[in-house]
Design a protein around this motif. Structure first.
Motif, PDB file in Angstrom:
ATOM      1  N   GLU A   4      45.514  46.017  40.747  1.00 14.96           N
ATOM      2  CA  GLU A   4      44.329  45.136  40.225  1.00 14.96           C
ATOM      3  C   GLU A   4      44.491  44.346  39.178  1.00 14.96           C
ATOM      4  OE1 GLU A   4      39.268  45.401  39.388  1.00 14.96           O
ATOM      5  OE2 GLU A   4      40.822  47.318  40.022  1.00 14.96           O
ATOM      6  N   THR A  29      45.480  52.339  51.341  1.00 14.57           N
ATOM      7  CA  THR A  29      44.190  52.070  50.391  1.00 14.57           C
ATOM      8  C   THR A  29      44.327  50.910  49.552  1.00 14.57           C
ATOM      9  OG1 THR A  29      44.218  54.548  50.430  1.00 14.57           O
ATOM     10  CG2 THR A  29      43.262  53.517  48.480  1.00 14.57           C
ATOM     11  N   GLU A  30      45.615  50.534  48.995  1.00 17.27           N
ATOM     12  CA  GLU A  30      45.651  49.479  48.110  1.00 17.27           C
ATOM     13  C   GLU A  30      45.359  48.140  48.901  1.00 17.27           C
ATOM     14  OE1 GLU A  30      49.194  51.170  45.534  1.00 17.27           O
ATOM     15  OE2 GLU A  30      49.671  49.892  47.306  1.00 17.27           O
ATOM     16  N   ALA A  46      41.646  47.623  49.115  1.00 14.87           N
ATOM     17  CA  ALA A  46      41.070  47.091  47.836  1.00 14.87           C
ATOM     18  C   ALA A  46      41.582  45.887  47.261  1.00 14.87           C
ATOM     19  CB  ALA A  46      41.820  48.196  46.489  1.00 14.87           C
ATOM     20  N   GLU A  88      38.777  43.532  48.774  1.00 17.54           N
ATOM     21  CA  GLU A  88      37.650  43.267  48.040  1.00 17.54           C
ATOM     22  C   GLU A  88      37.793  42.331  46.827  1.00 17.54           C
ATOM     23  OE1 GLU A  88      36.550  47.210  46.814  1.00 17.54           O
ATOM     24  OE2 GLU A  88      35.957  48.001  48.728  1.00 17.54           O
ATOM     25  N   ARG A  89      38.946  41.940  46.685  1.00 16.36           N
ATOM     26  CA  ARG A  89      39.255  41.195  45.421  1.00 16.36           C
ATOM     27  C   ARG A  89      39.381  39.928  46.033  1.00 16.36           C
ATOM     28  NH1 ARG A  89      42.842  45.476  44.022  1.00 16.36           N
ATOM     29  NH2 ARG A  89      44.578  44.221  44.300  1.00 16.36           N
TER      30      ARG A  89
END
Length: 258
Positions: free
Chosen positions: A177, A242-243, A246, A249-250
């Motif tokens: 992130e 999982t990454e 994520a 979402e970004r």
């Protein structure tokens, strides 16, 4: 395969750091690595690239008495898997090397189906043989200069943007992130360094490329590929799934920053 060679008398073997697939050992000025059914194709690729004048790649020297491939050792500093946020200058140099590699490999067109680590097939129209694992952990560097690219055993058919998307995932790095403006700036840097591609096109391809990588790792683990089974010890490919979720979402914020 290439000719058989034995280690020089008295040569000590030193395990080399990095790499989660495992097995690389230094013997003098050479590296010994496990082989597999894909090795002849990888050696043909490396020999072609050497003849084409591509810099920063190992030379194939043969097979040793233990059945391991023998490659020249590339001196320099290796980058650990936990140090993937490389400088802008090094990222630029990594992408520029990737473009040189893609230009050199376009003339490598094996006839018919070829056995690669992740399967047997021929090159489709528009495809090249990609490195398929060009993250910074496979770079050898001198300051901000890239002086070597190692671990070619994942090579196989793909699109040029596949390698670019993988490099963005691992070396921008999109799997971590970061502020959207930083991501946008580094995607722009990559696009400028490679040429003929937009930052948004690299970003748009990441989910497809990394999703395919996850699927390939799982398939290899089901086949019992020892190197890919080693990845399970660090939680792969579940960690990458999982990454990737994520990153989804970004994406709106990154797209807006572009």
């Amino acid at each position: 395969m290439s000719e058989m060679r034995e280690p020089a008398a008295g040569s000590a073997e030193t395990p080399l750091p990095g790499g989660n697939v495992g097995g690389a050992r230094r013997v003098g000025d050479t590296v010994r690595r496990p082989t597999g059914p894909w090795t002849p194709a990888v050696h043909a690729l490396l020999n072609h690239l050497r003849r084409a004048g591509l810099d920063s790649i190992p030379t194939v020297l043969g097979i040793d008495e233990q059945g391991r491939e023998i490659l020249t050792f590339l001196p320099g500093r290796s980058i650990g898997a936990d140090t993937d946020h490389v400088s802008d200058a090094l990222l630029t140099n990594g992408v520029r090397w990737l473009r040189r590699f893609h230009d050199a490999v376009r003339s490598f067109r094996p006839a018919g189906e070829v056995r690669w680590r992740h399967g047997t097939r021929a090159l489709a129209d528009g495809e090249i043989v990609c490195h398929n694992d060009p993250g910074a952990y496979n770079w050898i560097v001198d300051g901000d200069d890239l002086v070597g690219v190692i671990d070619w055993d994942m090579a196989g058919p793909g699109l040029p943007v596949d390698d670019l998307a993988f490099m963005a995932w691992k070396s921008l790095p999109l799997h971590r992130e970061l502020p959207p403006d930083v991501v946008a700036a580094r995607l722009g840097l990559m696009a400028d360094a490679y040429g003929d591609i937009a930052p948004a096109a690299i970003l748009a391809h990441v989910e497809r490329r990394i999703g395919r990588a996850v699927d390939s790792i799982e398939a290899g683990q089901r086949r019992g590929d020892p190197g890919l089974l080693n990845l399970a010890r660090i939680g792969e490919p579940a960690r990458t799934r999982t990454e990737l979720a994520a990153l989804r979402e970004r994406l709106p914020a990154i797209t807006a920053a572009l």
